[in-house]
Design an enzyme around this catalytic site. Structure first.
Site, mmCIF file in Angstrom:
data_model
loop_
_atom_site.group_PDB
_atom_site.id
_atom_site.type_symbol
_atom_site.label_atom_id
_atom_site.label_comp_id
_atom_site.label_asym_id
_atom_site.label_seq_id
_atom_site.Cartn_x
_atom_site.Cartn_y
_atom_site.Cartn_z
ATOM 1 N N SER A 1 34.482 43.669 47.119
ATOM 2 C CA SER A 1 34.829 44.684 45.793
ATOM 3 C C SER A 1 33.262 44.165 45.023
ATOM 4 O O SER A 1 33.753 44.536 43.868
ATOM 5 C CB SER A 1 35.567 43.802 44.593
ATOM 6 N N THR B 1 38.455 53.416 43.944
ATOM 7 C CA THR B 1 37.230 53.333 42.426
ATOM 8 C C THR B 1 36.542 54.249 42.278
ATOM 9 O O THR B 1 36.607 54.840 43.441
ATOM 10 C CB THR B 1 36.741 52.029 42.953
ATOM 11 N N ASP B 2 36.308 54.351 41.095
ATOM 12 C CA ASP B 2 36.078 55.548 40.485
ATOM 13 C C ASP B 2 34.543 55.468 40.924
ATOM 14 O O ASP B 2 33.647 56.572 40.373
ATOM 15 C CB ASP B 2 35.719 55.323 38.894
ATOM 16 N N GLU B 3 33.754 54.723 40.961
ATOM 17 C CA GLU B 3 32.677 53.999 42.018
ATOM 18 C C GLU B 3 32.352 55.198 43.212
ATOM 19 O O GLU B 3 30.915 55.644 43.014
ATOM 20 C CB GLU B 3 32.051 53.055 42.166
ATOM 21 N N TYR C 1 28.654 48.750 48.198
ATOM 22 C CA TYR C 1 29.686 48.773 48.170
ATOM 23 C C TYR C 1 30.795 50.288 47.912
ATOM 24 O O TYR C 1 31.269 50.600 48.146
ATOM 25 C CB TYR C 1 30.570 47.838 46.768
ATOM 26 N N LYS D 1 33.571 52.297 50.087
ATOM 27 C CA LYS D 1 33.997 52.474 49.459
ATOM 28 C C LYS D 1 34.638 53.748 49.643
ATOM 29 O O LYS D 1 36.306 54.507 49.763
ATOM 30 C CB LYS D 1 34.751 52.004 48.146
ATOM 31 N N ASN E 1 38.958 47.189 35.631
ATOM 32 C CA ASN E 1 40.091 46.727 35.602
ATOM 33 C C ASN E 1 39.441 44.850 34.742
ATOM 34 O O ASN E 1 38.346 44.940 35.123
ATOM 35 C CB ASN E 1 40.535 45.914 36.567
ATOM 36 N N PHE F 1 32.110 40.754 35.450
ATOM 37 C CA PHE F 1 31.615 40.050 33.797
ATOM 38 C C PHE F 1 32.160 40.155 32.556
ATOM 39 O O PHE F 1 31.549 39.308 31.872
ATOM 40 C CB PHE F 1 31.135 42.105 33.298
ATOM 41 N N GLN G 1 31.542 36.466 31.088
ATOM 42 C CA GLN G 1 30.448 35.733 29.966
ATOM 43 C C GLN G 1 31.520 35.024 28.724
ATOM 44 O O GLN G 1 31.441 34.532 28.174
ATOM 45 C CB GLN G 1 30.824 37.128 29.173
ATOM 46 N N LYS H 1 25.381 37.326 30.131
ATOM 47 C CA LYS H 1 24.379 37.650 30.266
ATOM 48 C C LYS H 1 24.667 38.818 30.366
ATOM 49 O O LYS H 1 25.245 39.691 31.176
ATOM 50 C CB LYS H 1 24.138 36.685 31.622
HETATM 51 P P1 NAD Z 1 39.237 41.052 44.598
HETATM 52 O O1 NAD Z 1 37.493 40.654 45.373
HETATM 53 O O2 NAD Z 1 39.440 39.740 43.371
HETATM 54 O O3 NAD Z 1 39.954 40.468 45.846
HETATM 55 C C1 NAD Z 1 39.831 41.434 47.181
HETATM 56 C C2 NAD Z 1 40.365 39.934 48.140
HETATM 57 O O4 NAD Z 1 40.271 40.710 49.338
HETATM 58 C C3 NAD Z 1 40.819 38.858 48.368
HETATM 59 O O5 NAD Z 1 41.493 38.175 47.529
HETATM 60 C C4 NAD Z 1 39.820 39.056 49.095
HETATM 61 O O6 NAD Z 1 40.387 37.239 49.789
HETATM 62 C C5 NAD Z 1 40.894 39.352 50.071
HETATM 63 N N1 NAD Z 1 39.989 40.886 51.377
HETATM 64 C C6 NAD Z 1 38.802 40.914 51.548
HETATM 65 N N2 NAD Z 1 38.503 41.465 52.180
HETATM 66 C C7 NAD Z 1 39.436 41.037 52.805
HETATM 67 C C8 NAD Z 1 40.105 41.197 54.210
HETATM 68 N N3 NAD Z 1 39.201 42.564 55.428
HETATM 69 N N4 NAD Z 1 41.561 41.079 54.927
HETATM 70 C C9 NAD Z 1 42.259 40.620 54.568
HETATM 71 N N5 NAD Z 1 41.771 39.913 52.736
HETATM 72 C C10 NAD Z 1 40.600 40.902 52.249
HETATM 73 O O7 NAD Z 1 39.151 42.358 44.554
HETATM 74 P P2 NAD Z 1 39.522 43.382 43.248
HETATM 75 O O8 NAD Z 1 39.066 43.566 42.702
HETATM 76 O O9 NAD Z 1 41.414 43.165 43.447
HETATM 77 O O10 NAD Z 1 39.690 44.794 44.151
HETATM 78 C C11 NAD Z 1 41.246 45.055 45.048
HETATM 79 C C12 NAD Z 1 41.099 46.046 45.491
HETATM 80 O O11 NAD Z 1 40.570 47.082 44.197
HETATM 81 C C13 NAD Z 1 38.966 46.842 45.728
HETATM 82 O O12 NAD Z 1 39.966 47.536 46.997
HETATM 83 C C14 NAD Z 1 37.995 47.395 45.003
HETATM 84 O O13 NAD Z 1 37.894 48.314 45.331
HETATM 85 C C15 NAD Z 1 39.677 48.345 44.638
HETATM 86 N N6 NAD Z 1 39.604 48.224 42.679
HETATM 87 C C16 NAD Z 1 39.138 47.733 42.444
HETATM 88 C C17 NAD Z 1 38.632 47.285 40.340
HETATM 89 C C18 NAD Z 1 38.237 46.866 39.729
HETATM 90 O O14 NAD Z 1 37.963 47.074 38.871
HETATM 91 N N7 NAD Z 1 38.207 45.406 39.834
HETATM 92 C C19 NAD Z 1 38.580 48.657 40.073
HETATM 93 C C20 NAD Z 1 39.178 49.664 41.155
HETATM 94 C C21 NAD Z 1 39.299 49.751 42.273
HETATM 95 O O1 DAU Z 2 34.787 50.999 38.642
HETATM 96 C C1 DAU Z 2 35.435 50.175 39.331
HETATM 97 C C2 DAU Z 2 34.784 48.969 40.018
HETATM 98 O O2 DAU Z 2 34.847 48.037 38.829
HETATM 99 C C3 DAU Z 2 35.229 48.761 40.979
HETATM 100 O O3 DAU Z 2 35.146 49.167 42.194
HETATM 101 C C4 DAU Z 2 34.448 47.056 40.939
HETATM 102 O O4 DAU Z 2 35.240 46.461 42.448
HETATM 103 C C5 DAU Z 2 34.520 46.446 40.729
HETATM 104 O O5 DAU Z 2 33.957 45.126 40.793
HETATM 105 C C6 DAU Z 2 33.630 47.125 39.068
HETATM 106 O O6 DAU Z 2 32.377 47.382 39.351
HETATM 107 P P1 DAU Z 2 31.468 47.236 38.256
HETATM 108 O O7 DAU Z 2 30.057 47.091 39.360
HETATM 109 O O8 DAU Z 2 31.602 47.894 37.157
HETATM 110 O O9 DAU Z 2 31.667 46.084 37.724
HETATM 111 P P2 DAU Z 2 30.951 44.179 37.074
HETATM 112 O O10 DAU Z 2 32.174 43.155 36.801
HETATM 113 O O11 DAU Z 2 29.890 43.665 38.526
HETATM 114 O O12 DAU Z 2 30.565 44.951 36.279
HETATM 115 C C7 DAU Z 2 30.817 45.573 34.891
HETATM 116 C C8 DAU Z 2 29.175 45.723 34.127
HETATM 117 O O13 DAU Z 2 28.578 44.489 33.351
HETATM 118 C C9 DAU Z 2 28.214 46.693 34.691
HETATM 119 O O14 DAU Z 2 27.412 47.765 34.188
HETATM 120 C C10 DAU Z 2 27.333 45.729 34.966
HETATM 121 C C11 DAU Z 2 27.305 44.928 33.615
HETATM 122 N N1 DAU Z 2 26.728 43.216 34.071
HETATM 123 C C12 DAU Z 2 27.801 42.800 34.718
HETATM 124 C C13 DAU Z 2 27.631 41.306 35.548
HETATM 125 C C14 DAU Z 2 28.538 40.795 35.658
HETATM 126 C C15 DAU Z 2 26.381 43.038 32.928
HETATM 127 O O15 DAU Z 2 25.739 43.028 32.221
HETATM 128 N N2 DAU Z 2 26.503 41.141 33.433
HETATM 129 C C16 DAU Z 2 27.042 40.720 34.262
HETATM 130 O O16 DAU Z 2 26.960 38.633 33.907
#
Ligand code: NAD
Ligand code: DAU
Length: 331
Positions: free
Chosen positions: A81, A120-122, A147, A151, A177, A187, A191, A202
């Site tokens: 992710s 994801t919206d990405e 990534y 997706k 989220n 992020f 922090q 950072k």
């Molecule tokens: P995360 O990295 O915290 O958790 C992912 C989990 O999946 C981990 O526990 C990992 O061990 C497990 N995993 C990875 N590959 C696997 C595999 N092949 N088989 C079984 N388990 C596996 O991620 P998250 O932030 O909880 O995201 C969960 C889902 O939501 C992802 O599909 C991500 O793309 C999506 N998503 C995340 C966000 C966000 O802001 N974090 C937003 C929108 C969508």
């Molecule tokens: O939009 C949904 C996505 O949000 C999910 O699909 C991804 O799984 C999830 O990781 C997240 O992606 P981002 O790349 O937006 O999240 P991240 O937390 O890595 O970073 C959020 C923003 O903060 C991005 O603009 C990068 C910036 N950033 C990130 C880190 C880790 C910083 O400025 N400093 C940092 O240390």
């Protein structure tokens, strides 16, 4: 309804498992997770007696087939992710986000089961800061990173299996989220834990990048609504209409944690860094009656700071490992 939750030891998946167990609306709750670096089994401790946990990968077709055969619906969270990791080593992203989804689709097809795919919206790429538009279910795909490309590929596979083989599938694309049990590489927890450890936050590049923040419990309530009432074959965008730039988030955290608002540092930018995400949640609001309960970002951040302050044993080891990775890439 018996349910298979993939990736249920990760951030959103574990919060979802806690939520569905608490709801009491499901029969068997089976969880598969590969226990990658991003997983934390401690997140599932409160419901350990109420779920069946299987350590394994969705890339294991035989295991996936056996687990899917025994449930009614699959909710697929399993994925690599983190964007920064995908820039360093895309291979695990192809394995989990593409091969894993292919295996799940073949299994639900064989056994006539339903699947909800969490995306994801990405997949839509990014928006300019002054663009009045937001992402909708009709927005064209334009992923930027390895990534988001995997997706996007997974979403296309789901739609292809639905159209060509009649698989009963739904897809959701959610924005960023935040909340408890998020890995400290991301992020907001990075922090918060930096500040707790006396390190400056950072910020990548200019810090003007905008994310559309949603509390993880609101995302998961939307997923419950889709699984229960969503129309098969449909896609739903999920967002809480909370666009904030990165510098503003860091300043808010510093205020909450009693530090000067400018106590942060800019570091090198993420290659290909998406500028802005923004979700129009109109369809899920109108069609399924969903709406975010966390309307106040400040209150949500305060609760998140409190959770990380109270749960250092949950994140301490992962923090050391994550910062070693950041040190290598210079961010
Ligand atoms: P995360 O990295 O915290 O958790 C992912 C989990 O999946 C981990 O526990 C990992 O061990 C497990 N995993 C990875 N590959 C696997 C595999 N092949 N088989 C079984 N388990 C596996 O991620 P998250 O932030 O909880 O995201 C969960 C889902 O939501 C992802 O599909 C991500 O793309 C999506 N998503 C995340 C966000 C966000 O802001 N974090 C937003 C929108 C969508
Ligand atoms: O939009 C949904 C996505 O949000 C999910 O699909 C991804 O799984 C999830 O990781 C997240 O992606 P981002 O790349 O937006 O999240 P991240 O937390 O890595 O970073 C959020 C923003 O903060 C991005 O603009 C990068 C910036 N950033 C990130 C880190 C880790 C910083 O400025 N400093 C940092 O240390």
């Amino acid at each position: 309804m018996d349910i298979l939750v993939t990736g249920g030891a990760g951030f959103i998946g574990s919060n979802y498992v806690l939520q569905v167990v608490a709801s009491g609306c499901y029969g068997r709750v089976v969880v598969i997770d590969s226990l990658s670096y991003a997983a934390n089994v401690a997140s599932l401790a409160p419901v350990a007696g109420a779920i069946e946990f299987v350590e394994g990968s969705t890339a294991d077709a035989a295991l996936v087939d056996r687990l899917v055969a025994g449930v009614d619906v699959v909710v697929n969270f399993a994925a690599e992710s983190h964007n920064d990791n995908s820039l360093n080593d895309p291979r695990p992203f192809l394995e989990s986000n593409i091969i894993g989804v292919w295996n799940l689709l073949e299994a639900v097809r064989r056994h006539g089961k339903r699947i909800h795919h969490v995306s994801t919206d990405e997949v839509f790429g990014d928006l300019q800061l002054d663009d009045p538009g937001r992402f909708t279910e009709g927005t064209a795909y334009r992923p930027s990173s390895p990534y988001s490309a995997t997706k996007a590929g997974a979403d296309h596979l789901v739609r292809a299996w639905a159209r060509s083989f009649g698989v009963r599938a739904t897809i959701s694309n959610c924005s960023n989220n935040y909340g408890p049990r998020q890995h400290v590489e991301k992020f907001i927890p990075r922090q918060i834990t930096n500040i707790l450890l006396g390190e400056k936050p950072k910020i990548y590049g200019t810090g003007k990048n905008v994310r559309d923040w949603i509390h993880v419990e609101d995302h998961n309530r939307a997923l419950e609504a889709i699984v229960e009432r969503g129309r098969v074959g449909e896609t739903y965008l999920i967002g809480a209409e909370c666009e904030v730039d990165n510098v503003t988030i860091v300043r808010a955290l510093l205020r909450i944690m009693g530090k000067p608002e400018d106590w942060f540092e800019f570091v090198s930018d993420r290659p290909g860094h998406d500028l802005r995400y923004a979700i129009d949640p109109g369809k899920i609001v109108t069609e399924l009656g969903w709406g975010p309960e966390f309307q106040d970002l400040q209150a949500g951040l305060e609760a998140t700071v409190a959770w990380y302050s109270d749960n250092e044993q949950w994140w301490a080891a992962a923090k050391t490992a994550a910062e070693k990775v950041y040190a290598v890439i210079g961010r």
